[in-house]
Design an enzyme around this catalytic site. Structure first.
Site, PDB file in Angstrom:
ATOM      1  CD  GLU A   1       7.716  -3.739   6.161  1.00 17.80           C
ATOM      2  OE1 GLU A   1       7.643  -4.958   6.356  1.00 17.80           O
ATOM      3  OE2 GLU A   1       7.939  -3.239   5.042  1.00 17.80           O
TER       4      GLU A   1
ATOM      5  CB  CYS B   1       7.803  -3.214   0.726  1.00 25.20           C
ATOM      6  SG  CYS B   1       7.619  -3.107  -1.052  1.00 25.20           S
TER       7      CYS B   1
ATOM      8  CE  LYS C   1      -0.161 -18.520  -0.349  1.00 23.84           C
ATOM      9  NZ  LYS C   1      -1.040 -17.552   0.386  1.00 23.84           N
TER      10      LYS C   1
ATOM     11  CD  GLU D   1       9.620  -5.963  -2.785  1.00 26.22           C
ATOM     12  OE1 GLU D   1       9.761  -5.548  -1.610  1.00 26.22           O
ATOM     13  OE2 GLU D   1       8.584  -5.850  -3.436  1.00 26.22           O
TER      14      GLU D   1
HETATM   15  P1  NDP Z   1       3.523 -12.435   4.933  1.00 24.06           P
HETATM   16  O1  NDP Z   1       4.925 -12.187   4.615  1.00 24.06           O
HETATM   17  O2  NDP Z   1       3.178 -13.383   6.016  1.00 24.06           O
HETATM   18  O3  NDP Z   1       2.737 -12.975   3.629  1.00 24.06           O
HETATM   19  C1  NDP Z   1       3.191 -12.872   2.307  1.00 24.06           C
HETATM   20  C2  NDP Z   1       2.816 -14.144   1.542  1.00 24.06           C
HETATM   21  O4  NDP Z   1       3.518 -15.255   2.063  1.00 24.06           O
HETATM   22  C3  NDP Z   1       1.338 -14.506   1.625  1.00 24.06           C
HETATM   23  O5  NDP Z   1       0.919 -15.059   0.391  1.00 24.06           O
HETATM   24  C4  NDP Z   1       1.337 -15.563   2.704  1.00 24.06           C
HETATM   25  O6  NDP Z   1       0.207 -16.421   2.669  1.00 24.06           O
HETATM   26  C5  NDP Z   1       2.614 -16.319   2.355  1.00 24.06           C
HETATM   27  N1  NDP Z   1       3.169 -17.123   3.436  1.00 24.06           N
HETATM   28  C6  NDP Z   1       3.058 -16.923   4.784  1.00 24.06           C
HETATM   29  N2  NDP Z   1       3.730 -17.901   5.445  1.00 24.06           N
HETATM   30  C7  NDP Z   1       4.263 -18.731   4.505  1.00 24.06           C
HETATM   31  C8  NDP Z   1       5.048 -19.913   4.567  1.00 24.06           C
HETATM   32  N3  NDP Z   1       5.449 -20.447   5.724  1.00 24.06           N
HETATM   33  N4  NDP Z   1       5.417 -20.508   3.415  1.00 24.06           N
HETATM   34  C9  NDP Z   1       5.041 -19.987   2.217  1.00 24.06           C
HETATM   35  N5  NDP Z   1       4.283 -18.874   2.102  1.00 24.06           N
HETATM   36  C10 NDP Z   1       3.904 -18.246   3.230  1.00 24.06           C
HETATM   37  O7  NDP Z   1       2.812 -11.080   5.195  1.00 24.06           O
HETATM   38  P2  NDP Z   1       1.576 -10.841   6.193  1.00 24.06           P
HETATM   39  O8  NDP Z   1       0.367 -10.839   5.399  1.00 24.06           O
HETATM   40  O9  NDP Z   1       1.537 -11.759   7.344  1.00 24.06           O
HETATM   41  O10 NDP Z   1       1.950  -9.393   6.739  1.00 24.06           O
HETATM   42  C11 NDP Z   1       2.778  -9.278   7.884  1.00 24.06           C
HETATM   43  C12 NDP Z   1       3.718  -8.138   7.735  1.00 24.06           C
HETATM   44  O11 NDP Z   1       4.562  -8.366   6.620  1.00 24.06           O
HETATM   45  C13 NDP Z   1       3.057  -6.814   7.436  1.00 24.06           C
HETATM   46  O12 NDP Z   1       2.598  -6.198   8.583  1.00 24.06           O
HETATM   47  C14 NDP Z   1       4.189  -6.077   6.796  1.00 24.06           C
HETATM   48  O13 NDP Z   1       5.028  -5.543   7.789  1.00 24.06           O
HETATM   49  C15 NDP Z   1       4.924  -7.150   6.034  1.00 24.06           C
HETATM   50  N6  NDP Z   1       4.566  -7.194   4.604  1.00 24.06           N
HETATM   51  C16 NDP Z   1       5.478  -6.740   3.723  1.00 24.06           C
HETATM   52  C17 NDP Z   1       5.183  -6.716   2.380  1.00 24.06           C
HETATM   53  C18 NDP Z   1       6.154  -6.215   1.379  1.00 24.06           C
HETATM   54  O14 NDP Z   1       5.772  -5.898   0.252  1.00 24.06           O
HETATM   55  N7  NDP Z   1       7.428  -6.151   1.698  1.00 24.06           N
HETATM   56  C19 NDP Z   1       3.865  -7.122   1.875  1.00 24.06           C
HETATM   57  C20 NDP Z   1       2.991  -7.640   2.892  1.00 24.06           C
HETATM   58  C21 NDP Z   1       3.356  -7.650   4.202  1.00 24.06           C
HETATM   59  P3  NDP Z   1      -1.076 -16.068   3.593  1.00 24.06           P
HETATM   60  O15 NDP Z   1      -1.598 -14.787   3.087  1.00 24.06           O
HETATM   61  O16 NDP Z   1      -1.974 -17.203   3.348  1.00 24.06           O
HETATM   62  O17 NDP Z   1      -0.580 -15.983   4.999  1.00 24.06           O
END
Ligand code: NDP
Length: 508
Positions: free
Chosen positions: A395, A294, A185, A260
């Site tokens: 972050e 990250c 997903k 991660e």
């Molecule tokens: P998220 O952690 O929300 O999203 C990562 C993935 O998880 C996406 O595919 C998202 O889907 C999915 N997801 C969200 N909610 C659920 C759930 N309840 N159950 C299962 N899957 C879920 O990242 P965001 O895009 O909201 O970014 C927010 C913040 O997260 C950023 O500002 C940053 O600080 C951090 N981030 C960190 C990353 C890393 O590599 N460590 C990468 C990206 C973000 P969908 O896209 O449909 O919401």
């Protein structure tokens, strides 16, 4: 995948075929460089997830992939890497128009990483120790003992929007190498390249059903995947907040989980650091992909004796970074992924000012020329940051650097470790002998010395503390996609000689 009036149309990919979502719904993908819709993607439902998981389960149980020899699996991984190389131009385009990543980076680095990772994983697949024979022991009795490594079954991957292809491949490659099926997903901002990867894998000879991609909202489509009874493992990359929720959701069916998550990675600059390398290195560490990584080096601890000089040099070097459209090959820094992310980063910059940090450069949305409709933020540096400030603890996921002064190395190490995160850390120095003892004290899964963002396909990557657990890349990643089975065969033919006999039946 088709194009209609320049807007791409993507169904989802299940069982080796492109299919529409069950309810026919789609959602829009916006190009962060222009603010314009660039694609429509099928919005997978809970039913679509079920179809994908059942298809992955059927493929797994049939043995069509899970029982192939390591040599056969390795061959298909190599063919998959060739397909990626042949289709690099399209993959780069899809990745860039959805994530805002620059052509410069995706074409010159990401694609090479994907190809190299698959080729290295193919090698590991051949060399992996699937059977380990244990030495004979007299207690609890002579026996032949083996430890077998087997595929887990159906693996799920939930991936983020910053490096959609790479972070998906960190899960796809080891999952397939060990004989698992996988359902991904992808993040809703950036599903395009992951969908294309699934098609390329099947074109490379992977049987249909082994690799499926269902796009859709995390809260419904993602949750349906994480809670599905037939999913055996979940690998997640994303925010720490959603990571916690994934753990909770996976608990219902006691799935294996690897996470991660976020980071706030510290870099310590020692007084003898070579500033000619250190200054661009610090900026590469924090501003690559506009800071949306990250393990970005977002907190830099600089020794008092060189602090003012470093600040001046950072300010000048930051002014030479070219902000621009990601598809122009002279662009160094592109936009943030979304308007929401843009606002979040601008809010943090405001918080930094209010907390009393000194804004050295940047700090605003960039709107000149053709940047005006995209989600661009200037490279931003704060000096006089205190490690307890919000901008030093949370972050931000944007192009914002916090520079913190220290006078004693132990003080710098303690402050560097004073965070809930532990993904990466680093030391910039002249004499590397001084860096190694510091590396030992830093609580992080990766330590870079005089470098940053350097991933190797044979070196493990993952977090300490709330940056997650489990390791991706390298041989360690393969273990994460296997079950461990112990097989014991008694070598004692006489019943009375069995060590357990007298325990239950006595000595008579
Ligand atoms: P998220 O952690 O929300 O999203 C990562 C993935 O998880 C996406 O595919 C998202 O889907 C999915 N997801 C969200 N909610 C659920 C759930 N309840 N159950 C299962 N899957 C879920 O990242 P965001 O895009 O909201 O970014 C927010 C913040 O997260 C950023 O500002 C940053 O600080 C951090 N981030 C960190 C990353 C890393 O590599 N460590 C990468 C990206 C973000 P969908 O896209 O449909 O919401």
């Amino acid at each position: 995948m088709t194009t209609k009036t320049d807007i791409l149309q993507f169904p989802i990919y299940i069982n080796g075929e492109w299919v529409a979502a069950k309810n026919g719904e789609t959602f829009e993908i916006t190009n962060p460089a222009t603010g314009q819709v660039c694609a429509h993607v099928a919005k997978g439902t809970k039913e679509d997830i079920d179809t994908a998981v059942q298809s992955a389960r059927r493929a797994f149980n049939s043995g069509i992939w899970s029982k192939k020899s390591p040599e056969e699996r390795a061959k298909i991984l190599i063919q998959f890497s060739n397909k990626i190389a042949e289709n690099a131009e399209q993959l780069v385009y899809l990745e860039s128009i959805s994530s805002g990543g620059t052509l410069n980076r995706i074409a010159n680095s990401d694609i090479l990483q994907l190809v190299e990772l698959l080729q290295e994983t193919a090698k590991f697949t051949r060399e992996y120790q699937y059977v380990e024979s244990l030495p004979t022991k007299t207690f609890p009795g002579p026996s032949d003992n083996q430890v077998w490594r087997e595929p887990i079954g159906v693996c799920a991957a939930i991936t983020p929007w910053n490096f959609p292809m790479i972070l998906a491949m960190w899960k796809i490659a080891p999952a397939l190498a060990m004989g698992n099926s996988i359902v991904i997903k992808p993040a809703s901002y950036t599903p395009l390249s992951t969908l294309k990867l699934a098609e390329l894998a099947v074109e490379a000879g992977l049987p249909g059903g082994v690799f499926n991609v269902v796009a859709g909202p995390g809260s419904s489509t993602g949750a349906a995947l994480v809670t599905h009874q037939e999913v055996d493992k979940v690998a997640f990359t994303g925010s720490t907040e959603v990571g916690r929720s994934i753990m909770q959701q996976a608990a219902g069916t006691v799935k294996k989980v690897s996470l991660e998550l976020g980071g706030k990675s510290p870099a310590i600059v020692l007084p003898d650091a070579h500033l000619d390398t250190t200054i661009p290195g610090i900026l590469f560490g924090v501003f690559l992909h506009s800071g949306q990584i990250c393990e970005s080096g977002t907190r830099v601890f600089v020794h008092d004796s060189i602090y003012d000089e470093v600040i001046e040099k950072l300010k000048y070097a930051a002014s030479t970074i070219k902000l621009g459209h990601p598809l122009e090959n002279t662009t160094g820094m592109g936009p943030l992924v979304s308007e929401r992310q843009l606002q979040k980063v601008l809010d943090y910059i405001e918080t930094g000012k209010q907390e009393g940090a000194s804004l050295i450069c940047g700090g605003k949305r960039a709107v000149s020329g053709n940047l005006k409709d995209g989600f661009y933020v200037e490279p931003t540096i704060f000096a006089d940051v205190n490690n307890t400030m919000k901008i030093a603890q949370e972050e931000i996921f944007g192009p914002v650097l916090s520079v913190i002064r220290y006078s004693d190395v132990q003080e710098a190490v303690d402050l560097a470790n004073d965070t809930i995160y532990g993904l990466a850390a680093g030391v910039w120095c002249g004499d590397v002998n001084k860096a190694l003892p510091i590396a030992k004290e830093l609580k992080a899964g990766t330590i870079w010395i005089n470098d940053w963002h350097m991933f190797r396909s044979d070196a493990p990557f993952g977090g300490y503390k709330q940056s997650g657990f489990g390791r991706e890349l390298g041989r360690h990643a393969l273990d994460e996609y296997t079950e461990t089975k112990h097989v014991h065969t008694s070598l004692v033919p006489e019943l009375e000689q069995r060590p357990w006999y007298s325990i239950l039946f006595g000595n008579e």
